[in-house]
Design a protein around this motif. Structure first.
Motif, mmCIF file in Angstrom:
data_model
loop_
_atom_site.group_PDB
_atom_site.id
_atom_site.type_symbol
_atom_site.label_atom_id
_atom_site.label_comp_id
_atom_site.label_asym_id
_atom_site.label_seq_id
_atom_site.Cartn_x
_atom_site.Cartn_y
_atom_site.Cartn_z
ATOM 1 N N ILE A 76 -10.647 35.336 31.261
ATOM 2 C CA ILE A 76 -9.354 35.848 31.854
ATOM 3 C C ILE A 76 -9.529 36.630 32.994
ATOM 4 O O ILE A 76 -8.702 36.992 34.034
ATOM 5 C CB ILE A 76 -8.756 36.726 30.502
ATOM 6 N N ALA A 77 -10.714 37.484 33.088
ATOM 7 C CA ALA A 77 -10.837 38.514 34.210
ATOM 8 C C ALA A 77 -11.399 37.777 35.534
ATOM 9 O O ALA A 77 -11.614 38.201 36.359
ATOM 10 C CB ALA A 77 -12.016 39.471 33.791
ATOM 11 N N GLY A 78 -11.960 36.245 35.218
ATOM 12 C CA GLY A 78 -12.148 35.840 36.255
ATOM 13 C C GLY A 78 -13.808 36.217 36.884
ATOM 14 O O GLY A 78 -14.003 36.347 38.126
ATOM 15 N N LEU A 79 -14.691 36.728 35.828
ATOM 16 C CA LEU A 79 -15.961 37.222 35.976
ATOM 17 C C LEU A 79 -16.959 36.418 35.824
ATOM 18 O O LEU A 79 -17.023 35.765 34.607
ATOM 19 C CB LEU A 79 -15.989 38.576 35.315
ATOM 20 N N PRO A 80 -17.972 36.304 36.536
ATOM 21 C CA PRO A 80 -19.438 35.590 36.295
ATOM 22 C C PRO A 80 -19.854 36.250 34.884
ATOM 23 O O PRO A 80 -19.595 37.403 34.553
ATOM 24 C CB PRO A 80 -20.216 35.707 37.141
ATOM 25 N N LEU A 81 -20.518 35.576 33.929
ATOM 26 C CA LEU A 81 -20.947 36.220 32.904
ATOM 27 C C LEU A 81 -22.550 35.690 32.656
ATOM 28 O O LEU A 81 -22.873 34.562 32.895
ATOM 29 C CB LEU A 81 -20.166 35.399 31.426
ATOM 30 N N TRP A 82 -23.403 36.888 32.454
ATOM 31 C CA TRP A 82 -24.715 36.717 32.552
ATOM 32 C C TRP A 82 -25.318 37.182 30.883
ATOM 33 O O TRP A 82 -25.103 38.199 30.583
ATOM 34 C CB TRP A 82 -25.478 37.891 33.449
ATOM 35 N N GLU A 83 -25.385 35.994 30.264
ATOM 36 C CA GLU A 83 -25.648 36.183 28.772
ATOM 37 C C GLU A 83 -27.089 36.353 28.388
ATOM 38 O O GLU A 83 -28.064 35.547 29.074
ATOM 39 C CB GLU A 83 -25.195 35.311 28.010
ATOM 40 N N ILE A 84 -27.437 37.352 27.680
ATOM 41 C CA ILE A 84 -29.143 37.650 27.517
ATOM 42 C C ILE A 84 -29.287 37.926 25.992
ATOM 43 O O ILE A 84 -28.400 38.692 25.502
ATOM 44 C CB ILE A 84 -29.792 38.791 28.104
ATOM 45 N N ASN A 85 -29.804 36.942 25.332
ATOM 46 C CA ASN A 85 -30.286 37.330 24.061
ATOM 47 C C ASN A 85 -31.428 38.186 23.844
ATOM 48 O O ASN A 85 -32.564 37.894 24.324
ATOM 49 C CB ASN A 85 -30.590 36.034 22.971
ATOM 50 N N ILE A 103 -20.066 40.134 34.244
ATOM 51 C CA ILE A 103 -20.101 40.995 32.835
ATOM 52 C C ILE A 103 -21.764 40.516 32.462
ATOM 53 O O ILE A 103 -22.308 39.403 32.517
ATOM 54 C CB ILE A 103 -19.198 40.274 31.913
ATOM 55 N N LEU A 104 -22.463 41.546 32.265
ATOM 56 C CA LEU A 104 -23.795 41.438 31.661
ATOM 57 C C LEU A 104 -23.660 41.300 30.030
ATOM 58 O O LEU A 104 -23.169 42.494 29.578
ATOM 59 C CB LEU A 104 -24.594 42.514 32.241
ATOM 60 N N TYR A 105 -23.888 40.556 29.453
ATOM 61 C CA TYR A 105 -23.759 40.475 28.010
ATOM 62 C C TYR A 105 -24.931 40.307 27.178
ATOM 63 O O TYR A 105 -25.674 39.471 27.418
ATOM 64 C CB TYR A 105 -22.747 39.149 27.647
ATOM 65 N N LEU A 106 -25.303 41.525 26.654
ATOM 66 C CA LEU A 106 -26.679 41.794 26.100
ATOM 67 C C LEU A 106 -26.189 41.258 24.373
ATOM 68 O O LEU A 106 -25.788 42.408 23.667
ATOM 69 C CB LEU A 106 -27.021 43.194 25.993
ATOM 70 N N ASP A 112 -38.317 37.865 32.335
ATOM 71 C CA ASP A 112 -37.178 37.038 32.234
ATOM 72 C C ASP A 112 -35.999 38.176 32.645
ATOM 73 O O ASP A 112 -34.958 37.651 33.279
ATOM 74 C CB ASP A 112 -36.931 36.628 30.837
ATOM 75 N N LEU A 113 -36.058 39.371 32.462
ATOM 76 C CA LEU A 113 -35.051 40.178 32.678
ATOM 77 C C LEU A 113 -34.901 40.762 34.152
ATOM 78 O O LEU A 113 -33.721 40.841 34.684
ATOM 79 C CB LEU A 113 -34.959 41.365 31.558
ATOM 80 N N PHE A 114 -35.944 41.218 34.538
ATOM 81 C CA PHE A 114 -36.064 41.908 35.879
ATOM 82 C C PHE A 114 -36.607 41.187 36.924
ATOM 83 O O PHE A 114 -36.254 41.215 38.130
ATOM 84 C CB PHE A 114 -36.846 43.125 35.761
ATOM 85 N N GLY A 115 -37.366 40.059 36.686
ATOM 86 C CA GLY A 115 -37.878 39.267 37.671
ATOM 87 C C GLY A 115 -39.536 39.270 37.941
ATOM 88 O O GLY A 115 -40.249 40.167 37.159
ATOM 89 N N ARG A 116 -40.079 38.641 38.968
ATOM 90 C CA ARG A 116 -41.538 38.268 38.896
ATOM 91 C C ARG A 116 -41.593 37.645 40.237
ATOM 92 O O ARG A 116 -40.871 36.983 40.841
ATOM 93 C CB ARG A 116 -42.115 37.702 37.797
ATOM 94 N N TYR A 117 -43.073 37.763 40.718
ATOM 95 C CA TYR A 117 -43.541 37.380 41.914
ATOM 96 C C TYR A 117 -44.012 35.730 41.311
ATOM 97 O O TYR A 117 -44.706 35.685 40.368
ATOM 98 C CB TYR A 117 -44.699 37.858 42.508
ATOM 99 N N ILE A 123 -31.043 40.537 34.808
ATOM 100 C CA ILE A 123 -30.322 41.851 34.900
ATOM 101 C C ILE A 123 -30.232 42.082 36.529
ATOM 102 O O ILE A 123 -29.048 42.615 36.817
ATOM 103 C CB ILE A 123 -30.983 42.850 34.204
ATOM 104 N N VAL A 124 -31.323 41.887 37.157
ATOM 105 C CA VAL A 124 -31.092 42.198 38.776
ATOM 106 C C VAL A 124 -30.369 41.147 39.321
ATOM 107 O O VAL A 124 -29.527 41.566 40.250
ATOM 108 C CB VAL A 124 -32.763 41.946 39.329
#
Length: 349
Positions: free
Chosen positions: A116-125, A161-164, A134-139, A152-153
Protein backbone atom coordinates in the motif's frame (compact mmCIF):
# COMPACT_ATOMS: atom_id res chain seq x y z
CA UNK A 1 20.69 22.00 -18.08
CA UNK A 2 24.35 21.15 -18.45
CA UNK A 3 25.54 18.96 -21.32
CA UNK A 4 27.56 16.02 -20.03
CA UNK A 5 28.45 18.05 -16.92
CA UNK A 6 29.64 21.12 -18.87
CA UNK A 7 27.62 24.29 -19.34
CA UNK A 8 29.42 25.03 -22.62
CA UNK A 9 28.42 23.60 -25.98
CA UNK A 10 31.10 21.06 -27.01
CA UNK A 11 33.13 21.79 -30.08
CA UNK A 12 31.40 20.65 -33.26
CA UNK A 13 27.93 20.36 -31.69
CA UNK A 14 25.23 22.94 -32.36
CA UNK A 15 23.10 24.44 -29.61
CA UNK A 16 20.07 22.82 -31.22
CA UNK A 17 21.72 19.40 -30.97
CA UNK A 18 22.56 20.06 -27.35
CA UNK A 19 18.96 21.02 -26.55
CA UNK A 20 17.69 17.94 -28.39
CA UNK A 21 19.96 15.61 -26.45
CA UNK A 22 19.01 17.35 -23.20
CA UNK A 23 15.31 17.02 -24.04
CA UNK A 24 15.77 13.34 -24.92
CA UNK A 25 17.62 12.71 -21.66
CA UNK A 26 14.93 14.49 -19.61
CA UNK A 27 12.21 12.56 -21.42
CA UNK A 28 13.86 9.23 -20.65
CA UNK A 29 14.18 10.15 -16.99
CA UNK A 30 10.56 11.34 -16.89
CA UNK A 31 9.31 8.15 -18.53
CA UNK A 32 11.37 6.00 -16.18
CA UNK A 33 10.05 7.82 -13.10
CA UNK A 34 6.50 7.53 -14.44
CA UNK A 35 6.98 3.79 -14.94
CA UNK A 36 8.38 3.36 -11.44
CA UNK A 37 5.35 5.14 -10.00
CA UNK A 38 2.88 3.25 -12.17
CA UNK A 39 1.91 0.49 -9.71
CA UNK A 40 -0.51 1.39 -6.96
CA UNK A 41 -2.19 -1.23 -4.79
CA UNK A 42 -5.95 -1.47 -5.38
CA UNK A 43 -6.31 -1.85 -1.59
CA UNK A 44 -4.97 1.64 -0.85
CA UNK A 45 -8.41 3.26 -1.02
CA UNK A 46 -10.10 0.41 0.81
CA UNK A 47 -8.11 0.96 3.98
CA UNK A 48 -8.41 4.77 3.79
CA UNK A 49 -4.81 5.49 4.79
CA UNK A 50 -4.07 8.23 2.27
CA UNK A 51 -3.03 10.70 4.97
CA UNK A 52 -0.17 8.41 6.00
CA UNK A 53 1.93 8.71 2.84
CA UNK A 54 5.07 6.89 3.95
CA UNK A 55 6.92 7.14 0.63
CA UNK A 56 6.07 10.86 0.22
CA UNK A 57 6.45 10.59 -3.56
CA UNK A 58 10.01 9.32 -3.20
CA UNK A 59 10.96 7.30 -6.29
CA UNK A 60 13.00 4.24 -5.42
CA UNK A 61 15.60 3.16 -7.93
CA UNK A 62 14.54 0.49 -10.41
CA UNK A 63 16.48 -2.31 -8.71
CA UNK A 64 14.36 -1.77 -5.57
CA UNK A 65 11.03 -2.06 -7.36
CA UNK A 66 11.06 -5.85 -7.29
CA UNK A 67 11.20 -5.70 -3.47
CA UNK A 68 7.84 -3.91 -3.29
CA UNK A 69 5.16 -6.59 -2.67
CA UNK A 70 2.44 -6.97 -5.29
CA UNK A 71 -1.04 -8.52 -5.23
CA UNK A 72 -1.07 -9.16 -1.47
CA UNK A 73 -4.42 -10.62 -0.33
CA UNK A 74 -6.72 -8.40 1.68
CA UNK A 75 -6.32 -8.61 5.45
CA UNK A 76 -9.51 -9.28 7.42
CA UNK A 77 -9.64 -8.16 11.04
CA UNK A 78 -12.49 -7.70 13.51
CA UNK A 79 -12.59 -3.93 13.60
CA UNK A 80 -9.04 -3.57 14.92
CA UNK A 81 -7.90 -1.39 11.96
CA UNK A 82 -4.46 -2.96 12.00
CA UNK A 83 -3.38 -1.52 8.64
CA UNK A 84 -4.23 2.03 9.67
CA UNK A 85 -2.60 1.66 13.09
CA UNK A 86 0.66 0.31 11.65
CA UNK A 87 0.87 3.01 8.99
CA UNK A 88 0.07 5.67 11.59
CA UNK A 89 2.84 4.36 13.86
CA UNK A 90 5.35 4.35 11.01
CA UNK A 91 4.28 7.82 9.91
CA UNK A 92 4.84 9.32 13.37
CA UNK A 93 7.62 7.15 14.83
CA UNK A 94 9.29 5.34 11.88
CA UNK A 95 9.14 2.01 13.79
CA UNK A 96 6.68 -0.25 15.61
CA UNK A 97 6.27 -3.74 17.07
CA UNK A 98 3.63 -6.40 16.41
CA UNK A 99 3.00 -9.08 19.00
CA UNK A 100 0.63 -12.03 18.94
CA UNK A 101 0.32 -15.80 18.51
CA UNK A 102 1.56 -17.57 15.41
CA UNK A 103 -0.97 -17.58 12.60
CA UNK A 104 -2.64 -14.24 13.39
CA UNK A 105 -1.37 -12.60 10.20
CA UNK A 106 1.49 -10.40 11.43
CA UNK A 107 3.75 -11.12 8.46
CA UNK A 108 0.84 -10.96 6.03
CA UNK A 109 -0.07 -7.46 7.16
CA UNK A 110 3.52 -6.19 6.90
CA UNK A 111 3.52 -7.27 3.23
CA UNK A 112 0.19 -5.50 2.78
CA UNK A 113 1.44 -2.27 4.38
CA UNK A 114 4.59 -2.32 2.22
CA UNK A 115 2.47 -2.74 -0.91
CA UNK A 116 0.00 0.00 0.00
CA UNK A 117 2.82 2.40 0.89
CA UNK A 118 4.87 1.45 -2.17
CA UNK A 119 7.94 0.59 -0.08
CA UNK A 120 10.58 -2.11 -0.66
CA UNK A 121 10.44 -4.83 1.98
CA UNK A 122 13.59 -6.26 3.58
CA UNK A 123 12.54 -9.35 5.54
CA UNK A 124 14.84 -10.98 8.10
CA UNK A 125 14.08 -14.01 10.25
CA UNK A 126 15.90 -13.44 13.52
CA UNK A 127 16.54 -17.11 14.27
CA UNK A 128 19.80 -18.15 15.83
CA UNK A 129 21.17 -19.29 12.46
CA UNK A 130 21.16 -15.72 11.12
CA UNK A 131 24.74 -14.42 11.33
CA UNK A 132 26.05 -10.88 11.58
CA UNK A 133 27.56 -11.40 8.10
CA UNK A 134 24.07 -11.96 6.69
CA UNK A 135 22.79 -8.81 8.39
CA UNK A 136 25.64 -6.35 8.05
CA UNK A 137 27.92 -7.65 5.29
CA UNK A 138 31.37 -9.06 4.63
CA UNK A 139 34.38 -8.97 2.37
CA UNK A 140 34.37 -11.66 -0.30
CA UNK A 141 37.64 -13.15 -1.40
CA UNK A 142 41.10 -11.98 -0.46
CA UNK A 143 41.87 -8.41 0.48
CA UNK A 144 39.37 -5.57 0.88
CA UNK A 145 38.32 -4.96 -2.69
CA UNK A 146 34.97 -6.79 -2.69
CA UNK A 147 32.56 -5.81 0.06
CA UNK A 148 28.99 -7.20 -0.02
CA UNK A 149 26.32 -5.39 2.01
CA UNK A 150 24.11 -7.42 4.34
CA UNK A 151 20.34 -6.97 4.51
CA UNK A 152 20.35 -4.28 7.19
CA UNK A 153 23.06 -2.21 5.51
CA UNK A 154 21.27 -2.52 2.15
CA UNK A 155 18.08 -1.26 3.81
CA UNK A 156 20.01 1.64 5.38
CA UNK A 157 21.31 2.72 2.00
CA UNK A 158 18.14 2.20 -0.06
CA UNK A 159 15.16 2.66 2.28
CA UNK A 160 11.87 0.79 2.64
CA UNK A 161 10.61 -1.37 5.49
CA UNK A 162 13.04 -3.48 7.48
CA UNK A 163 10.96 -6.35 8.85
CA UNK A 164 12.52 -8.30 11.73
CA UNK A 165 10.45 -11.45 12.19
CA UNK A 166 10.67 -13.40 15.48
CA UNK A 167 12.56 -10.49 17.01
CA UNK A 168 12.62 -12.06 20.46
CA UNK A 169 14.91 -14.77 19.08
CA UNK A 170 17.45 -12.16 18.01
CA UNK A 171 21.00 -12.44 19.26
CA UNK A 172 21.78 -9.80 21.88
CA UNK A 173 24.85 -8.49 20.03
CA UNK A 174 22.71 -7.87 16.95
CA UNK A 175 20.06 -5.99 18.95
CA UNK A 176 22.76 -3.82 20.51
CA UNK A 177 24.17 -2.87 17.12
CA UNK A 178 20.71 -1.83 15.94
CA UNK A 179 20.15 0.62 18.80
CA UNK A 180 21.90 3.62 17.12
CA UNK A 181 19.71 3.09 14.06
CA UNK A 182 16.53 3.33 16.12
CA UNK A 183 17.25 6.50 18.11
CA UNK A 184 18.15 10.08 17.26
CA UNK A 185 21.58 9.07 15.95
CA UNK A 186 20.00 7.29 12.99
CA UNK A 187 23.07 5.48 11.74
CA UNK A 188 24.98 2.23 11.98
CA UNK A 189 28.72 1.82 12.38
CA UNK A 190 30.24 -0.91 10.23
CA UNK A 191 32.98 -2.30 12.44
CA UNK A 192 33.70 -4.85 9.71
CA UNK A 193 34.44 -2.10 7.18
CA UNK A 194 36.86 0.31 8.84
CA UNK A 195 34.09 1.76 11.05
CA UNK A 196 32.22 3.25 8.10
CA UNK A 197 29.13 5.15 9.27
CA UNK A 198 25.98 4.39 7.27
CA UNK A 199 23.10 6.85 7.86
CA UNK A 200 19.56 5.53 7.93
CA UNK A 201 17.66 6.31 4.74
CA UNK A 202 15.03 9.06 5.27
CA UNK A 203 12.37 6.66 3.94
CA UNK A 204 13.60 3.80 6.13
CA UNK A 205 11.06 2.20 8.49
CA UNK A 206 11.33 -0.68 10.95
CA UNK A 207 8.69 -3.25 11.92
CA UNK A 208 9.42 -6.10 14.32
CA UNK A 209 7.11 -9.01 15.09
CA UNK A 210 7.25 -11.52 17.89
CA UNK A 211 5.27 -14.29 19.48
CA UNK A 212 4.54 -14.34 23.19
CA UNK A 213 6.48 -17.05 24.99
CA UNK A 214 4.87 -20.49 24.94
CA UNK A 215 5.89 -24.12 24.61
CA UNK A 216 5.82 -23.60 20.84
CA UNK A 217 8.45 -20.86 21.00
CA UNK A 218 11.00 -22.26 23.41
CA UNK A 219 13.79 -20.29 21.74
CA UNK A 220 12.28 -16.94 22.61
CA UNK A 221 13.69 -14.63 25.27
CA UNK A 222 12.92 -11.14 26.57
CA UNK A 223 13.95 -8.36 24.22
CA UNK A 224 16.98 -6.30 25.10
CA UNK A 225 15.53 -3.51 27.29
CA UNK A 226 17.20 -0.71 25.32
CA UNK A 227 15.97 -2.20 22.03
CA UNK A 228 12.45 -2.60 23.41
CA UNK A 229 12.24 1.05 24.45
CA UNK A 230 13.03 2.11 20.90
CA UNK A 231 9.83 0.53 19.59
CA UNK A 232 7.52 3.51 19.97
CA UNK A 233 4.24 1.69 19.32
CA UNK A 234 3.13 -1.86 20.19
CA UNK A 235 0.19 -3.45 18.39
CA UNK A 236 -1.30 -6.69 19.74
CA UNK A 237 -2.74 -9.28 17.34
CA UNK A 238 -5.18 -12.08 18.08
CA UNK A 239 -7.15 -14.69 16.18
CA UNK A 240 -10.40 -13.76 14.46
CA UNK A 241 -12.23 -16.64 16.18
CA UNK A 242 -11.38 -18.17 19.55
CA UNK A 243 -13.41 -20.47 21.80
CA UNK A 244 -17.12 -19.68 21.65
CA UNK A 245 -16.49 -16.45 19.71
CA UNK A 246 -16.76 -17.28 16.02
CA UNK A 247 -16.23 -14.38 13.65
CA UNK A 248 -18.58 -14.34 10.66
CA UNK A 249 -15.96 -12.60 8.48
CA UNK A 250 -13.63 -15.57 8.95
CA UNK A 251 -16.41 -17.92 7.88
CA UNK A 252 -16.99 -15.85 4.72
CA UNK A 253 -13.24 -15.82 4.04
CA UNK A 254 -12.97 -19.61 4.28
CA UNK A 255 -16.03 -20.10 2.10
CA UNK A 256 -14.75 -17.76 -0.62
CA UNK A 257 -11.09 -18.74 -0.70
CA UNK A 258 -11.56 -22.40 0.11
CA UNK A 259 -14.49 -23.01 -2.21
CA UNK A 260 -16.71 -24.78 0.33
CA UNK A 261 -20.29 -24.24 1.45
CA UNK A 262 -21.19 -21.89 4.28
CA UNK A 263 -22.07 -24.89 6.47
CA UNK A 264 -18.69 -26.54 5.97
CA UNK A 265 -16.86 -23.23 6.40
CA UNK A 266 -18.64 -22.71 9.72
CA UNK A 267 -17.68 -26.22 10.87
CA UNK A 268 -14.06 -25.51 10.03
CA UNK A 269 -13.97 -22.17 11.83
CA UNK A 270 -15.58 -23.82 14.87
CA UNK A 271 -12.75 -26.38 14.87
CA UNK A 272 -10.12 -23.65 14.57
CA UNK A 273 -11.72 -21.56 17.33
CA UNK A 274 -11.66 -24.49 19.76
CA UNK A 275 -8.09 -25.45 18.92
CA UNK A 276 -7.00 -21.85 19.41
CA UNK A 277 -8.73 -21.82 22.79
CA UNK A 278 -6.75 -24.90 23.84
CA UNK A 279 -3.53 -23.44 22.42
CA UNK A 280 -3.87 -20.20 24.37
CA UNK A 281 -4.29 -22.27 27.53
CA UNK A 282 -0.98 -23.98 26.75
CA UNK A 283 -2.62 -27.37 26.16
CA UNK A 284 -1.52 -27.92 22.55
CA UNK A 285 1.61 -26.61 20.80
CA UNK A 286 0.03 -25.01 17.74
CA UNK A 287 -3.27 -23.51 16.63
CA UNK A 288 -4.46 -23.29 13.01
CA UNK A 289 -4.08 -20.03 11.14
CA UNK A 290 -6.53 -18.76 8.55
CA UNK A 291 -4.18 -20.17 5.89
CA UNK A 292 -4.32 -23.62 7.51
CA UNK A 293 -8.11 -23.61 7.38
CA UNK A 294 -8.11 -22.46 3.75
CA UNK A 295 -5.81 -25.39 2.90
CA UNK A 296 -8.25 -27.73 4.64
CA UNK A 297 -11.15 -26.23 2.71
CA UNK A 298 -9.34 -26.58 -0.63
CA UNK A 299 -8.90 -30.32 -0.14
CA UNK A 300 -12.57 -30.65 0.76
CA UNK A 301 -13.64 -28.66 -2.31
CA UNK A 302 -11.45 -31.02 -4.35
CA UNK A 303 -13.53 -33.98 -3.17
CA UNK A 304 -11.75 -35.17 -0.02
CA UNK A 305 -13.92 -35.88 3.02
CA UNK A 306 -13.90 -33.24 5.77
CA UNK A 307 -12.30 -35.52 8.37
CA UNK A 308 -9.80 -37.04 5.95
CA UNK A 309 -8.72 -33.58 4.76
CA UNK A 310 -8.32 -32.50 8.38
CA UNK A 311 -5.82 -35.32 8.94
CA UNK A 312 -3.54 -33.86 6.27
CA UNK A 313 -3.90 -30.16 7.00
CA UNK A 314 -4.93 -29.64 10.64
CA UNK A 315 -4.21 -32.67 12.79
CA UNK A 316 -0.74 -33.52 11.48
CA UNK A 317 0.28 -29.85 11.47
CA UNK A 318 -0.42 -29.42 15.16
CA UNK A 319 2.20 -31.82 16.49
CA UNK A 320 4.28 -34.94 15.78
CA UNK A 321 3.19 -36.36 19.13
CA UNK A 322 0.57 -39.07 18.64
CA UNK A 323 -1.23 -38.29 21.91
CA UNK A 324 -1.60 -34.63 20.94
CA UNK A 325 -2.79 -35.60 17.48
CA UNK A 326 -5.47 -37.82 19.01
CA UNK A 327 -6.65 -34.94 21.19
CA UNK A 328 -6.90 -32.65 18.15
CA UNK A 329 -8.62 -35.41 16.18
CA UNK A 330 -11.28 -35.69 18.88
CA UNK A 331 -11.93 -31.94 18.83
CA UNK A 332 -12.19 -31.90 15.03
CA UNK A 333 -14.60 -34.83 14.97
CA UNK A 334 -16.78 -33.33 17.70
CA UNK A 335 -17.09 -29.98 15.95
CA UNK A 336 -17.83 -31.56 12.58
CA UNK A 337 -20.46 -33.88 14.05
CA UNK A 338 -22.24 -30.91 15.60
CA UNK A 339 -22.83 -29.65 12.09
CA UNK A 340 -23.03 -25.88 11.63
CA UNK A 341 -23.68 -25.23 15.30
CA UNK A 342 -21.10 -24.35 17.94
CA UNK A 343 -19.62 -27.49 19.47
CA UNK A 344 -19.04 -27.38 23.21
CA UNK A 345 -15.59 -26.13 24.23
CA UNK A 346 -13.36 -29.04 25.11
CA UNK A 347 -10.76 -28.45 27.75
CA UNK A 348 -7.87 -30.88 27.94
CA UNK A 349 -6.62 -32.38 31.15
Amino acid sequence: MEYYGNSKTPQGASKATTRLRTFTSDTKISLQMSRLRSYESPLKKKYDVGKYDLAENYVFQESMQELIPKSTPEYVDKGEHYVERIMRALHHFKQCALIGPSGTGKTHIVYLVAEIAGLPLWEINCGLQTTSFDLFGRYVGLGKENWVDGQIVSWCRNGGILYLDEANMMKQDVATRLNPLLDTRGHIVLNEKDNEIIPRHPRGFVVISMNPFSIEFAGTKPLNAAFRRRMNAWITFDYLSTGANVNKDEVVLIRERGGVSKKVALQMVNVAAQLRYNYKRGEIPYAPSVGDIINWAKLVSDGTGVLDAAEETIISTTSDDMTTQETVRRIVKSAVEHGSGQAPIQEIG
